[in-house]
Design an enzyme around this catalytic site. Structure first.
Site, short mmCIF file in Angstrom:
data_model
loop_
_atom_site.label_atom_id
_atom_site.label_comp_id
_atom_site.label_asym_id
_atom_site.label_seq_id
_atom_site.Cartn_x
_atom_site.Cartn_y
_atom_site.Cartn_z
N GLU A 74 0.83 -1.21 0.00
CA GLU A 74 0.00 0.00 0.00
C GLU A 74 0.86 1.27 0.00
OE1 GLU A 74 -2.88 -0.32 3.16
OE2 GLU A 74 -3.86 -2.04 2.24
N GLU A 112 -5.30 -8.17 -0.60
CA GLU A 112 -6.00 -7.87 0.65
C GLU A 112 -7.45 -7.57 0.27
OE1 GLU A 112 -4.61 -5.22 3.68
OE2 GLU A 112 -2.49 -5.61 3.20
#
Length: 510
Positions: free
Chosen positions: A204, A325
């Site tokens: 991320e 995710e």
């Protein structure tokens, strides 16, 4: 004449409303091979205080330590992992595990987690708070995956860490011997290399508001290219996953992030990582429908960007999507049905979604702090897909009533995918009825071949949308099975409101 016309005007709408939905299945039109790697999990040590779980603030809870890894537990195996989770992951046929994070990773030094446990330094968990004693390190993660029978997906720290740390970690894991870190691995009791093939280039990295070591897309591309170059010098056989979109703020910068990463790193990577968690809403249909369309969008747009980057830049090898995710806190019927819809999205895009990791491993079992873990409908939905939906995903057309939300229109009440296993001539039809109150009857028609014998329907539903799953009610959560008659090319079934049904049927192809 007028009386007859009046009668028709009254009866016709009723007849039209009574028409069954139609699901057409074309076994000859393959969307793509289903990659077993979509049945993966994600795991990291997240620290919470008790308030989040309705307990006193003084109670501390960690998703890894004490939950999955606890050598002092009577449930622990020789490596300190709780057998209840190990057995559950084997039953789910988990194919891979992404570790050690997650946000945790971007402040993590892998060298803190090797060697004798009593000599490992305790560190502040910079992402989630609390203290990490580093007893769960590289060799322990490898042992965990070996126990489950799953593949390792290692995420390197390109946040607060640097490229050399990533290279040394790869050397520790994969290099045969004769170098500092490969010999260190041997001294730690693991002479043979681990041969880890899948490596994430950070986590991320676009997450400006929360991520440690956030970078702009331009800076990430520069770092990622150098990391790829250096890591491939250690092991040229590895596959790399670039950090794609995770930050979905209102202006749509996530689209630009993916474009820049693909154009700058596309020749170095094998996967683009996408993170998307189900959007919350107090409105049932926004939650069940709009969030589903949003999830689809976060796959379809990057898929189109991958194809655009390939054509524009002449990339030779394919780039796939890794949704590494995804998920939500599934504690009741309302929050478990989106899991089935996410799997349906992966199957609908089986040509490009080739890996996925559910958050978190330990979330796949329900847990009662006093009584222990138990299997909830979340477990059974995951199992229905991971155990049965292999082979190929085939074209499925649904004709049914639709609904609208503020952002999307014409959302079908039935969310359907079909998988086909040629070896056994078996199809699995996966159906979520998103309607809150009404059952929907559907005619399922195969456009090639016939259904063979009786079909079997497995139903996962709940009378209450919001009742929280309980340990003492776990016997009620087992899927209800029912045999269904088939008639040549057709079978008919009524799907209860707010439910998931998987239908298994044999087929006789032409």
């Amino acid at each position: 004449m007028k009386k007859t016309l009046f009668t028709l005007l009254i009866v016709l709408p009723t007849l039209l409303a009574a028409q069954n939905a139609t699901i057409k299945i074309d076994l000859e039109r393959s969307i793509g091979d289903i990659d077993p790697r979509i049945y993966g999990v994600f795991m990291e040590p997240i620290q919470f205080n008790g308030k989040r779980f309705g307990l006193p603030d003084s109670v501390q809870f960690n998703t890894l330590y004490g939950t999955l890894y606890d050598p002092s537990s009577p449930l622990a195996d020789d490596n300190g992992f709780k057998k209840n989770y190990m057995e559950a992951m084997k039953e789910l046929k988990i194919t891979n595990m992404r570790w050690p994070g997650g946000n945790f990773l971007m402040g993590y030094n892998w060298q803190d987690g090797i060697g004798p446990k009593d000599q490992r330094p305790a560190r502040i968990n910079l992402a989630w708070g609390g203290i990490d004693n580093n007893h769960m390190g590289t060799d322990e993660w490898m042992a965990l995956n070996k126990t489950i029978g799953s593949e390792n997906v290692v995420c390197v720290n390109l946040g607060l860490g640097d490229i050399k740390d990533a290279v040394y970690w790869l050397e520790y894991c994969n290099y045969p011997g004769g170098t500092y870190y490969s010999d260190l691995r041997a001294r730690n009791g693991h002479k043979e290399p681990y041969h880890v093939k899948l490596w994430d280039l950070g986590n991320e990295v676009d997450g400006y508001p929360w991520e440690l070591g956030y970078k702009t897309a331009e800076d990430y591309v520069k770092t990622g290219r150098e990391a790829a170059k250096a890591m491939k010098s250690v092991d040229s056989t590895i596959k790399l996953v670039a950090s794609g979109s995770s930050y979905y703020e209102p202006t749509g910068i996530w689209v630009d992030w993916n474009r820049k990463v693909l154009e700058g790193l596309g020749d170095k990577i094998d996967y683009l990582s996408i993170h998307r968690y189900w959007e919350r809403s107090d409105d049932y249909y926004a939650y069940m429908g709009q969030s589903a369309m949003d999830f689809e969008e976060k796959i379809k747009v990057p898929a189109a960007q991958i194809e655009t980057a390939r054509v524009k830049n002449g990339f030779k090898k394919p780039i796939y999507i890794s949704v590494d995710e995804w998920g939500l806190m599934s504690r009741n019927t309302l929050s478990v049905l989106p899991v089935a819809q996410c799997f349906n999205s992966f199957l609908r895009h089986a040509n490009v979604v080739k890996m996925a990791n559910f958050t978190l491993l330990t979330s796949l079992l329900g847990s009662d702090t006093k009584k222990g873990t138990f299997k909830t409908p979340l477990f059974y939905i995951f199992k229905a897909f991971s155990n049965n939906c292999r082979g190929i995903s085939v074209d499925t057309h649904v004709s049914c009533d639709t609904f609208n939300t503020p952002k999307f229109s014409d959302i079908p009440y039935l969310d359907v995918t079909t998988t086909y296993a040629k070896e056994t001539n078996t199809v699995f039809i996966n159906v979520v009825n998103r309607h809150k109150e009404k059952a929907i009857t559907a005619d399922m028609v195969t456009t090639s071949g016939n259904f063979a014998g009786k079909a079997e329907a497995s139903l996962i539903a709940g009378a209450s949308l919001n009742e929280v799953y309980e340990f003492d009610k776990q016997d009620q959560y087992v899927p209800v099975k029912k045999m269904v008659d088939t008639r040549g090319k057709q079978l008919t079934y009524t799907f209860p409101p707010h439910s998931f049904t998987q239908i298994k049927a044999g087929v006789i192809t032409k």
